[in-house]
Design a protein around this motif. Sequence first.
Motif, PDB file in Angstrom:
ATOM      1  N   THR A 198       0.829  -1.202   0.000  1.00  0.00           N
ATOM      2  CA  THR A 198       0.000   0.000   0.000  1.00  0.00           C
ATOM      3  C   THR A 198       0.867   1.256   0.000  1.00  0.00           C
ATOM      4  N   GLY A 199       0.571   2.171  -0.901  1.00  0.00           N
ATOM      5  CA  GLY A 199       1.253   3.456  -0.950  1.00  0.00           C
ATOM      6  C   GLY A 199       2.610   3.461  -1.641  1.00  0.00           C
ATOM      7  N   THR A 200       3.046   2.326  -2.159  1.00  0.00           N
ATOM      8  CA  THR A 200       4.360   2.270  -2.804  1.00  0.00           C
ATOM      9  C   THR A 200       4.300   2.529  -4.301  1.00  0.00           C
ATOM     10  N   GLY A 201       3.120   2.425  -4.890  1.00  0.00           N
ATOM     11  CA  GLY A 201       2.997   2.526  -6.338  1.00  0.00           C
ATOM     12  C   GLY A 201       3.424   1.245  -7.037  1.00  0.00           C
ATOM     13  N   ALA A 202       3.550   0.158  -6.283  1.00  0.00           N
ATOM     14  CA  ALA A 202       3.982  -1.123  -6.844  1.00  0.00           C
ATOM     15  C   ALA A 202       3.030  -1.587  -7.935  1.00  0.00           C
ATOM     16  N   ALA A 203       3.614  -2.262  -8.924  1.00  0.00           N
ATOM     17  CA  ALA A 203       2.833  -2.785 -10.045  1.00  0.00           C
ATOM     18  C   ALA A 203       3.342  -4.178 -10.396  1.00  0.00           C
ATOM     19  N   GLU A 204       2.515  -4.904 -11.099  1.00  0.00           N
ATOM     20  CA  GLU A 204       2.885  -6.243 -11.539  1.00  0.00           C
ATOM     21  C   GLU A 204       4.229  -6.206 -12.263  1.00  0.00           C
ATOM     22  N   GLY A 205       5.108  -7.137 -11.909  1.00  0.00           N
ATOM     23  CA  GLY A 205       6.417  -7.215 -12.535  1.00  0.00           C
ATOM     24  C   GLY A 205       7.526  -6.496 -11.788  1.00  0.00           C
ATOM     25  N   ASP A 206       7.192  -5.724 -10.760  1.00  0.00           N
ATOM     26  CA  ASP A 206       8.223  -5.054  -9.968  1.00  0.00           C
ATOM     27  C   ASP A 206       9.092  -6.082  -9.247  1.00  0.00           C
ATOM     28  N   VAL A 207      10.306  -5.697  -8.954  1.00  0.00           N
ATOM     29  CA  VAL A 207      11.249  -6.547  -8.232  1.00  0.00           C
ATOM     30  C   VAL A 207      10.973  -6.454  -6.739  1.00  0.00           C
ATOM     31  N   ALA A 208      11.050  -7.602  -6.058  1.00  0.00           N
ATOM     32  CA  ALA A 208      10.925  -7.649  -4.604  1.00  0.00           C
ATOM     33  C   ALA A 208      12.219  -8.238  -4.050  1.00  0.00           C
ATOM     34  N   GLU A 209      12.915  -7.485  -3.212  1.00  0.00           N
ATOM     35  CA  GLU A 209      14.143  -7.972  -2.588  1.00  0.00           C
ATOM     36  C   GLU A 209      13.777  -8.687  -1.298  1.00  0.00           C
ATOM     37  N   ILE A 210      14.099  -9.973  -1.232  1.00  0.00           N
ATOM     38  CA  ILE A 210      13.822 -10.760  -0.034  1.00  0.00           C
ATOM     39  C   ILE A 210      14.907 -10.482   1.011  1.00  0.00           C
ATOM     40  N   PHE A 211      16.152 -10.538   0.586  1.00  0.00           N
ATOM     41  CA  PHE A 211      17.274 -10.065   1.391  1.00  0.00           C
ATOM     42  C   PHE A 211      18.347  -9.585   0.436  1.00  0.00           C
ATOM     43  N   GLY A 212      19.150  -8.651   0.909  1.00  0.00           N
ATOM     44  CA  GLY A 212      20.172  -8.045   0.058  1.00  0.00           C
ATOM     45  C   GLY A 212      20.613  -6.726   0.637  1.00  0.00           C
ATOM     46  N   ASP A 213      20.858  -5.756  -0.233  1.00  0.00           N
ATOM     47  CA  ASP A 213      21.355  -4.452   0.203  1.00  0.00           C
ATOM     48  C   ASP A 213      20.401  -3.733   1.155  1.00  0.00           C
ATOM     49  N   ASN A 214      19.108  -3.881   0.940  1.00  0.00           N
ATOM     50  CA  ASN A 214      18.114  -3.141   1.723  1.00  0.00           C
ATOM     51  C   ASN A 214      17.499  -3.935   2.863  1.00  0.00           C
ATOM     52  N   ILE A 215      17.527  -5.242   2.759  1.00  0.00           N
ATOM     53  CA  ILE A 215      17.035  -6.128   3.815  1.00  0.00           C
ATOM     54  C   ILE A 215      18.193  -7.082   4.138  1.00  0.00           C
ATOM     55  N   PRO A 216      19.034  -6.751   5.121  1.00  0.00           N
ATOM     56  CA  PRO A 216      20.189  -7.602   5.431  1.00  0.00           C
ATOM     57  C   PRO A 216      19.774  -9.000   5.899  1.00  0.00           C
ATOM     58  N   VAL A 217      20.501 -10.016   5.451  1.00  0.00           N
ATOM     59  CA  VAL A 217      20.172 -11.388   5.830  1.00  0.00           C
ATOM     60  C   VAL A 217      20.295 -11.572   7.344  1.00  0.00           C
ATOM     61  N   ARG A 218      21.164 -10.832   7.995  1.00  0.00           N
ATOM     62  CA  ARG A 218      21.282 -10.949   9.458  1.00  0.00           C
ATOM     63  C   ARG A 218      19.991 -10.476  10.146  1.00  0.00           C
TER      64      ARG A 218
END
Length: 110
Positions: A62-82
């Motif tokens: 909600t409120g992100t402007g997300a659309a079909e086909g957008d990338v979702a980062e599960i873990f990485g630079d923005n969501i650290p695996v730790r």
Amino acid sequence: EPVGYGFGDVAGHDRLIATIPVGYADGLRRAMGNGKGFVWVRGARVPTAGNICMDMFMADVTGTGAAEGDVAEIFGDNIPVREMAASCGTIPYEIISSIPPRVRRIFYRE
């Protein structure tokens, strides 16, 4: 409207829910469901919604402007695996080593 198995996630307001094709069969911990985990979509940290399913999970975009086909980062630079590991009560190595062979790997260098 409720989201996920057992209707465990119900909101009292309208939401935009994304379905992301990654689930516990891909190594995503079920403990991350119902807002306990986060993913990065369109420059925003968004909570999971409902239970993690075998082959998918839902996130409140909600409120992100997300659309079909957008990338979702599960873990990485923005969501650290730790951080992901801490929310599941485990260590980063267990998160990484539990990703099964069905998840495609792309090697940038050896």
